[in-house]
Design an enzyme around this catalytic site. Sequence first.
Site, PDB file in Angstrom:
ATOM      1  N   LYS A 112      23.754 -18.274 -21.008  1.00 28.16           N
ATOM      2  CA  LYS A 112      24.260 -18.276 -19.632  1.00 28.16           C
ATOM      3  C   LYS A 112      25.078 -19.538 -19.356  1.00 28.16           C
ATOM      4  O   LYS A 112      26.212 -19.459 -18.858  1.00 28.16           O
ATOM      5  CB  LYS A 112      23.078 -18.201 -18.656  1.00 28.16           C
ATOM      6  CG  LYS A 112      23.452 -18.387 -17.193  1.00 28.16           C
ATOM      7  CD  LYS A 112      22.199 -18.414 -16.324  1.00 28.16           C
ATOM      8  CE  LYS A 112      22.566 -18.703 -14.876  1.00 28.16           C
ATOM      9  NZ  LYS A 112      23.351 -17.605 -14.260  1.00 28.16           N
TER      10      LYS A 112
ATOM     11  N   HIS B 122      30.629  -7.775  -7.950  1.00 25.01           N
ATOM     12  CA  HIS B 122      30.320  -8.253  -9.301  1.00 25.01           C
ATOM     13  C   HIS B 122      31.544  -8.841  -9.988  1.00 25.01           C
ATOM     14  O   HIS B 122      31.441  -9.374 -11.088  1.00 25.01           O
ATOM     15  CB  HIS B 122      29.733  -7.119 -10.136  1.00 25.01           C
ATOM     16  CG  HIS B 122      28.469  -6.569  -9.558  1.00 25.01           C
ATOM     17  ND1 HIS B 122      28.449  -5.445  -8.755  1.00 25.01           N
ATOM     18  CD2 HIS B 122      27.193  -7.004  -9.637  1.00 25.01           C
ATOM     19  CE1 HIS B 122      27.210  -5.213  -8.381  1.00 25.01           C
ATOM     20  NE2 HIS B 122      26.433  -6.136  -8.894  1.00 25.01           N
TER      21      HIS B 122
ATOM     22  N   CYS C  71      21.869   0.663  -5.736  1.00 24.54           N
ATOM     23  CA  CYS C  71      22.936   0.258  -6.663  1.00 24.54           C
ATOM     24  C   CYS C  71      23.082   1.255  -7.802  1.00 24.54           C
ATOM     25  O   CYS C  71      22.116   1.917  -8.178  1.00 24.54           O
ATOM     26  CB  CYS C  71      22.615  -1.098  -7.290  1.00 24.54           C
ATOM     27  SG  CYS C  71      22.482  -2.459  -6.146  1.00 24.54           S
TER      28      CYS C  71
ATOM     29  N   GLU D  53      20.641 -20.872 -22.886  1.00 24.61           N
ATOM     30  CA  GLU D  53      21.862 -21.490 -23.400  1.00 24.61           C
ATOM     31  C   GLU D  53      23.059 -20.549 -23.300  1.00 24.61           C
ATOM     32  O   GLU D  53      24.190 -20.992 -23.053  1.00 24.61           O
ATOM     33  CB  GLU D  53      21.667 -21.923 -24.856  1.00 24.61           C
ATOM     34  CG  GLU D  53      20.670 -23.046 -25.058  1.00 24.61           C
ATOM     35  CD  GLU D  53      19.253 -22.555 -25.311  1.00 24.61           C
ATOM     36  OE1 GLU D  53      18.459 -23.320 -25.877  1.00 24.61           O
ATOM     37  OE2 GLU D  53      18.946 -21.394 -24.940  1.00 24.61           O
TER      38      GLU D  53
ATOM     39  N   GLY E  53      22.861  -8.436   2.195  1.00 24.39           N
ATOM     40  CA  GLY E  53      21.695  -9.305   2.343  1.00 24.39           C
ATOM     41  C   GLY E  53      21.939 -10.746   1.975  1.00 24.39           C
ATOM     42  O   GLY E  53      21.979 -11.617   2.829  1.00 24.39           O
ATOM     43  N   SER E  54      22.121 -11.024   0.688  1.00 20.58           N
ATOM     44  CA  SER E  54      22.235 -12.410   0.252  1.00 20.58           C
ATOM     45  C   SER E  54      23.653 -12.930   0.432  1.00 20.58           C
ATOM     46  O   SER E  54      24.624 -12.178   0.378  1.00 20.58           O
ATOM     47  CB  SER E  54      21.819 -12.543  -1.208  1.00 20.58           C
ATOM     48  OG  SER E  54      22.648 -11.759  -2.047  1.00 20.58           O
TER      49      SER E  54
ATOM     50  N   ARG F 286      23.977 -13.081 -15.987  1.00 21.42           N
ATOM     51  CA  ARG F 286      22.935 -13.062 -14.950  1.00 21.42           C
ATOM     52  C   ARG F 286      21.580 -12.771 -15.561  1.00 21.42           C
ATOM     53  O   ARG F 286      21.384 -11.768 -16.259  1.00 21.42           O
ATOM     54  CB  ARG F 286      23.258 -12.034 -13.877  1.00 21.42           C
ATOM     55  CG  ARG F 286      22.134 -11.900 -12.844  1.00 21.42           C
ATOM     56  CD  ARG F 286      22.609 -11.315 -11.537  1.00 21.42           C
ATOM     57  NE  ARG F 286      21.521 -10.904 -10.673  1.00 21.42           N
ATOM     58  CZ  ARG F 286      20.702 -11.727 -10.010  1.00 21.42           C
ATOM     59  NH1 ARG F 286      20.842 -13.030 -10.135  1.00 21.42           N
ATOM     60  NH2 ARG F 286      19.744 -11.259  -9.235  1.00 21.42           N
TER      61      ARG F 286
END
Length: 775
Positions: A19, A698, A647, A17, A436-437, A519
């Site tokens: 998020k 981000h 990262c 909830e 990548g994504s 996230r």
Amino acid sequence: MVYAHNLGFPRIGIKREMKKTVEAYWRGEISQQQLQQQAIELQLTNWKIQAEAGVDLIPVGDFSWYDHVLDMAVRVGAIPSRFKALNSNITDTMFCMARGQAPNGIETSACEMTKWFDTNYHYIVPEFTTNQSFELHHDDLFKSTKLALENNYRAKPVILGPLSFLWLGKCKGESFNKLLLLEKLLPVYAEIFEQLSSLGVEWVQVDEPILVLDLPPEWQQAFLTTYQQLNFFNLKCLLATYFGSLDDNLSLTCQLPVDGLHIDYCRAPDQLDSVLSQLPAEKILSVGIIDGRNIWCNDLNRSLTLLENIQSSLGDRLWVAPSCSLLHVPIDLDQENKLDVELKSWFAFAKQKVAEAAFLTRGLREGRESIGAELKKNEEVIISRKTSKRIHNPNVEKKAASVTERLMRRQHEHSIRKNKQTAQLNLPLFPTTTIGSFPQTSQIRCLRRDYKQGKIDDALYEEKIRQEIAEVIGIQVKLGLDVLVHGEPERNDMVEYFGELLDGIAITSNGWVQSYGSRCVKPPIIFGDVSRERPMTLRWIEYAQSLTTKSVKGMLTGPVTILAWSFVRDDQPRSQTAKQIALALRDEVQDLERSGVRVIQIDEPAFRECLPLRKAAWQDYLEWAVKCFRLASCGVKDETQIHTHMCYSEFNDIIEAIAALDADVITIESSRSEMEILKSFEKFAYPNDIGPGIYDIHSPRIPRVAEIEELAVRALQYIPIERLWINPDCGLKTRNWEETKEALSRMVDAAKHLRKAFSSEKTPTIDLELQPAST
């Protein structure tokens, strides 16, 4: 009386909830009043779960819409000037600090984000200046405490301690001794304690996790002076430590004028005897005996025996708790309806863990017979796990035992490999790529969900994923990127995807935990020996490569990261589990190479976060972590280019280990720190190629071309021109397509400008104040 208490509960809600609500607020779909009402409902639900389980002291103040360290910064008025000038709304200011963008449209550069100790949770880094001031600025903690008390909960407010708060922050501008800020900060803490005391609170939990670190002497001394000065206004203070052992900080910790001490028994069982011998006679000892960072059932019989021995020394001065905040585990195992029944019986999530703490407390208060049924049931579960045949695979164990040093070396050194790769890949100066994504739209997420639920067949799923891959390849070609990726539309998460395809790993349906902000991730559960039955990524990469003459990267998650971002079996060394994963990945890497893939990326964003908190244990970890990466990556020819990505890493103290990975190209997060991370390379001549993240993915904010160029030029102070790659900080999964295309277009434009400026035939045509590094 012996108490059961908890250090913190997951914030996200059983159905995530948190998020859904906060993202709706960011999109402007709900009001701030609706946002705050949802916060009230989530907190009431969390408190009810804990109280019904039998927890005596309920943590309050552990809820956050983004991050508890950010909340503390806002609470004490540590708000950087760039945010104060833009926004008068405290909630939007907080979101702007975290994201660089607020729901009211205000934009500026976000605060830095980094890992919370050695976990996969991220916190927003406080910023301090030499003229830093503090003032009590946010009343969320007092509102929550009052709400809990009004609902008849015995509230234990939780705040981050002043020294940990300063330690976790960074100096902005000129460097200075952060301890100098204590004089201004402590009066604000005193105000907090005074207001909590006025509400009728008995206990306050002050978290000082840095006490498990190697602290400089001046910081150790600062603990003594700080806690002697702090006025708790008749509140009883439980000083909470977690994630490791107090070691050389034990003596000073026991001297602090507080009423109780919490220790992490799960992470540091060897410290117990020393703590018991040094703990002053009047102080409470809270023993964190329920693992707050893993999902295995507690061995209640074993734990109760240990606690009974402690109770014989401490009597009612003993409290029982999880080892740390339960922020790091999923909320409720009862929500898992698809897990194998035997496997499920071995697990405990947050709701079950607070119940375990309550069971043990009742056993101490009323005797073993009072929880006899629970002890018997638990014993059966522990025996089941120890004796299950699904844990061990003789073939995997045999393969791991046969590993030699030769398997962990490339054919030739990097300088030779680079010449061969340059000839084969034909890349320009400042080659561009992504990590990548690519954006995962609601349509893609629905497609994967429908496929998992059996609503669509294999053929339709394959067709739709191929369509998405083709679109992603086409966009990259049009943008002018040099080394492409397939976009990972088939992957819900970079670790969970491989967890679904590797034997020895289980996947949950609702086992969500917070990674950062809104996230959430769903960590796999490594319960047994890990192996690969068939190729995991090959068909998608082969298809992507068939669409273009440019190189498409094979994309894998590395062994250390799969280990770090999973719940890992605790019946063998973590290094052994990592080796098994590395062997499975090695097979995948070789399959990719045989299919004609020329660039293979093995992501290790968790490489540094797995470092032990104490430096004395670093060498052992780095040795096996490097070996596992090399075991996964070194089975290829010189011509095959191996990339890795990391990262939130500070490389100064592990730069030699990073170099020892021997990846041909390493890409790293660096834009939020404004390339400060590259100072690691000032004194160490890193021999391979580097792609420092050139913009922050981000944040929804899109950087200007000039900003990207400026960061690249800064990078050239440390990286020779012929070794510098241009790429984003991280994968683009969480961004939308409009942001992504525009940001990448600007990145490619910046790379083109740089090539023109640094072409061998011409003098640089952009104003460069910084001198590039020499080869």
